[in-house]
Motif scaffolding. Structure first.
Motif, mmCIF file in Angstrom:
data_model
loop_
_atom_site.group_PDB
_atom_site.id
_atom_site.type_symbol
_atom_site.label_atom_id
_atom_site.label_comp_id
_atom_site.label_asym_id
_atom_site.label_seq_id
_atom_site.Cartn_x
_atom_site.Cartn_y
_atom_site.Cartn_z
ATOM 1 N N THR A 17 0.816 -1.211 0.000
ATOM 2 C CA THR A 17 0.000 0.000 0.000
ATOM 3 C C THR A 17 0.856 1.270 0.000
ATOM 4 O O THR A 17 0.419 2.298 -0.517
ATOM 5 N N ALA A 18 2.050 1.206 0.537
ATOM 6 C CA ALA A 18 2.933 2.381 0.506
ATOM 7 C C ALA A 18 3.307 2.718 -0.937
ATOM 8 O O ALA A 18 3.318 3.894 -1.321
ATOM 9 N N ARG A 19 3.576 1.699 -1.718
ATOM 10 C CA ARG A 19 3.905 1.936 -3.133
ATOM 11 C C ARG A 19 2.698 2.471 -3.890
ATOM 12 O O ARG A 19 2.831 3.312 -4.772
ATOM 13 N N ALA A 20 1.503 1.987 -3.538
ATOM 14 C CA ALA A 20 0.286 2.506 -4.176
ATOM 15 C C ALA A 20 0.122 3.994 -3.861
ATOM 16 O O ALA A 20 -0.227 4.788 -4.743
ATOM 17 N N LEU A 21 0.379 4.367 -2.622
ATOM 18 C CA LEU A 21 0.299 5.775 -2.237
ATOM 19 C C LEU A 21 1.350 6.616 -2.960
ATOM 20 O O LEU A 21 1.084 7.739 -3.370
ATOM 21 N N ASP A 22 2.530 6.058 -3.117
ATOM 22 C CA ASP A 22 3.615 6.757 -3.810
ATOM 23 C C ASP A 22 3.276 6.943 -5.295
ATOM 24 O O ASP A 22 3.503 8.010 -5.851
ATOM 25 N N ARG A 23 2.711 5.914 -5.908
ATOM 26 C CA ARG A 23 2.331 6.015 -7.330
ATOM 27 C C ARG A 23 1.332 7.152 -7.548
ATOM 28 O O ARG A 23 1.338 7.801 -8.583
ATOM 29 N N ASP A 24 0.471 7.366 -6.572
ATOM 30 C CA ASP A 24 -0.541 8.429 -6.665
ATOM 31 C C ASP A 24 -0.051 9.758 -6.093
ATOM 32 O O ASP A 24 -0.846 10.688 -5.924
ATOM 33 N N ASP A 25 1.236 9.841 -5.749
ATOM 34 C CA ASP A 25 1.827 11.053 -5.168
ATOM 35 C C ASP A 25 1.111 11.504 -3.898
ATOM 36 O O ASP A 25 0.962 12.687 -3.637
ATOM 37 N N ARG A 26 0.687 10.532 -3.079
ATOM 38 C CA ARG A 26 0.018 10.854 -1.819
ATOM 39 C C ARG A 26 0.984 10.819 -0.634
ATOM 40 O O ARG A 26 0.633 11.279 0.443
ATOM 41 N N VAL A 27 2.170 10.240 -0.835
ATOM 42 C CA VAL A 27 3.202 10.190 0.202
ATOM 43 C C VAL A 27 4.566 10.411 -0.444
ATOM 44 O O VAL A 27 4.734 10.249 -1.648
ATOM 45 N N ASP A 28 5.533 10.748 0.411
ATOM 46 C CA ASP A 28 6.930 10.746 -0.009
ATOM 47 C C ASP A 28 7.533 9.454 0.519
ATOM 48 O O ASP A 28 7.500 9.189 1.726
ATOM 49 N N LEU A 29 8.059 8.636 -0.378
ATOM 50 C CA LEU A 29 8.644 7.345 -0.024
ATOM 51 C C LEU A 29 10.146 7.511 0.170
ATOM 52 O O LEU A 29 10.823 8.107 -0.677
ATOM 53 N N HIS A 30 10.667 6.980 1.275
ATOM 54 C CA HIS A 30 12.093 7.105 1.595
ATOM 55 C C HIS A 30 12.693 5.708 1.727
ATOM 56 O O HIS A 30 12.210 4.901 2.516
ATOM 57 N N ARG A 31 13.736 5.459 1.010
ATOM 58 C CA ARG A 31 14.386 4.138 1.050
ATOM 59 C C ARG A 31 15.525 4.080 2.066
ATOM 60 O O ARG A 31 15.991 3.010 2.393
ATOM 61 N N ARG A 32 15.969 5.233 2.567
ATOM 62 C CA ARG A 32 17.033 5.279 3.583
ATOM 63 C C ARG A 32 16.509 5.979 4.832
ATOM 64 O O ARG A 32 15.847 7.019 4.723
ATOM 65 N N PRO A 33 16.815 5.456 6.020
ATOM 66 C CA PRO A 33 16.321 6.090 7.249
ATOM 67 C C PRO A 33 16.757 7.547 7.381
ATOM 68 O O PRO A 33 15.995 8.383 7.852
ATOM 69 N N GLY A 34 17.961 7.866 6.955
ATOM 70 C CA GLY A 34 18.483 9.220 7.101
ATOM 71 C C GLY A 34 17.762 10.255 6.268
ATOM 72 O O GLY A 34 17.907 11.453 6.503
ATOM 73 N N SER A 35 16.975 9.830 5.300
ATOM 74 C CA SER A 35 16.280 10.784 4.437
ATOM 75 C C SER A 35 14.886 11.141 4.946
ATOM 76 O O SER A 35 14.232 12.009 4.388
ATOM 77 N N VAL A 36 14.450 10.494 6.012
ATOM 78 C CA VAL A 36 13.105 10.729 6.547
ATOM 79 C C VAL A 36 13.126 11.942 7.475
ATOM 80 O O VAL A 36 13.889 11.968 8.440
ATOM 81 N N PRO A 37 12.288 12.932 7.219
ATOM 82 C CA PRO A 37 12.252 14.103 8.100
ATOM 83 C C PRO A 37 11.536 13.777 9.406
ATOM 84 O O PRO A 37 10.750 12.829 9.469
ATOM 85 N N PRO A 38 11.790 14.542 10.452
ATOM 86 C CA PRO A 38 11.123 14.282 11.730
ATOM 87 C C PRO A 38 9.628 14.577 11.664
ATOM 88 O O PRO A 38 9.194 15.453 10.922
ATOM 89 N N GLY A 39 8.884 13.815 12.439
ATOM 90 C CA GLY A 39 7.435 13.993 12.521
ATOM 91 C C GLY A 39 6.875 13.047 13.560
ATOM 92 O O GLY A 39 7.609 12.496 14.377
ATOM 93 N N ILE A 40 5.580 12.833 13.512
ATOM 94 C CA ILE A 40 4.960 11.815 14.352
ATOM 95 C C ILE A 40 5.225 10.483 13.673
ATOM 96 O O ILE A 40 4.763 10.246 12.553
ATOM 97 N N VAL A 41 5.995 9.626 14.319
ATOM 98 C CA VAL A 41 6.337 8.317 13.770
ATOM 99 C C VAL A 41 5.329 7.304 14.302
ATOM 100 O O VAL A 41 5.227 7.088 15.511
ATOM 101 N N LEU A 42 4.574 6.694 13.401
ATOM 102 C CA LEU A 42 3.622 5.664 13.793
ATOM 103 C C LEU A 42 4.402 4.393 14.079
ATOM 104 O O LEU A 42 4.956 3.771 13.189
ATOM 105 N N ASP A 43 4.445 4.040 15.353
ATOM 106 C CA ASP A 43 5.289 2.953 15.831
ATOM 107 C C ASP A 43 4.449 2.045 16.727
ATOM 108 O O ASP A 43 4.031 2.464 17.814
#
Length: 163
Positions: A17-43
């Motif tokens: 589903t993450a790739r589906a969201l990325d295909r529709d430009d609804r999310v920014d997909l990050h393949r490396r942890p260091g590229s993810v900006p800070p925010g509320i992390v759903l954990d």
């Protein structure tokens, strides 16, 4: 609200589903942890539940990986960690199972709790069963969104877990 996904790539790309969201430009997909900006992390392993008081953040971060690596991977992400409360999956793989949400379900649930229902509905348009997720969880999502803080969310969750 900005949506970001730390993508591990260990799921079937056709069902991801993450790739589906990325295909529709609804999310920014990050393949490396260091590229993810800070925010509320759903954990799912966070000690504090997501609540409307977290709405001050303008960014949600989800982790798309296998459940076996979720705990390790989540700690590589910057931001405030929050767990989603009790919700039931609507996705075809885990339909009816509590807590086993896909990335799109997790993001949509968080958006509803944070008062961004319209954006949650748009996010769920990426999957054919998105409306079913909101229908299955209509009552708890509404109750969580009305909570004053994290402890109130946990109290509402306890109502569902007791039943």
């Amino acid at each position: 609200m900005e949506l970001h996904v730390r993508y591990e790539g260990d799921d079937d790309p056709e069902k991801c589903t993450a790739r589906a969201l990325d295909r529709d430009d609804r999310v920014d997909l990050h393949r490396r942890p260091g590229s993810v900006p800070p925010g509320i992390v759903l954990d799912p392993h966070a000690e504090q539940a997501l609540s409307p008081t977290d709405a001050d953040w303008d960014r949600l971060v989800a982790l798309d990986c296998s459940w076996e690596t979720a705990e390790r991977e989540a700690y590589d992400l910057p931001g405030e960690r929050r767990a989603l409360p009790f919700l039931v999956a609507a996705n075809p793989v885990n339909f009816g199972h509590p807590f086993e949400l896909t990335t799109v379900e997790a993001l949509a649930a968080a958006l509803v709790i944070l008062g961004q229902r319209d954006q949650a509905e748009r996010v769920l348009e990426a999957v054919r069963w998105g409306e079913t997720f909101l229908e299955l969880n209509a009552e708890p999502l509404e109750r969580y969104a009305d909570c004053a803080d994290s402890s109130a969310v946990v109290a509402v969750q306890d109502d569902y877990l007791v039943d």
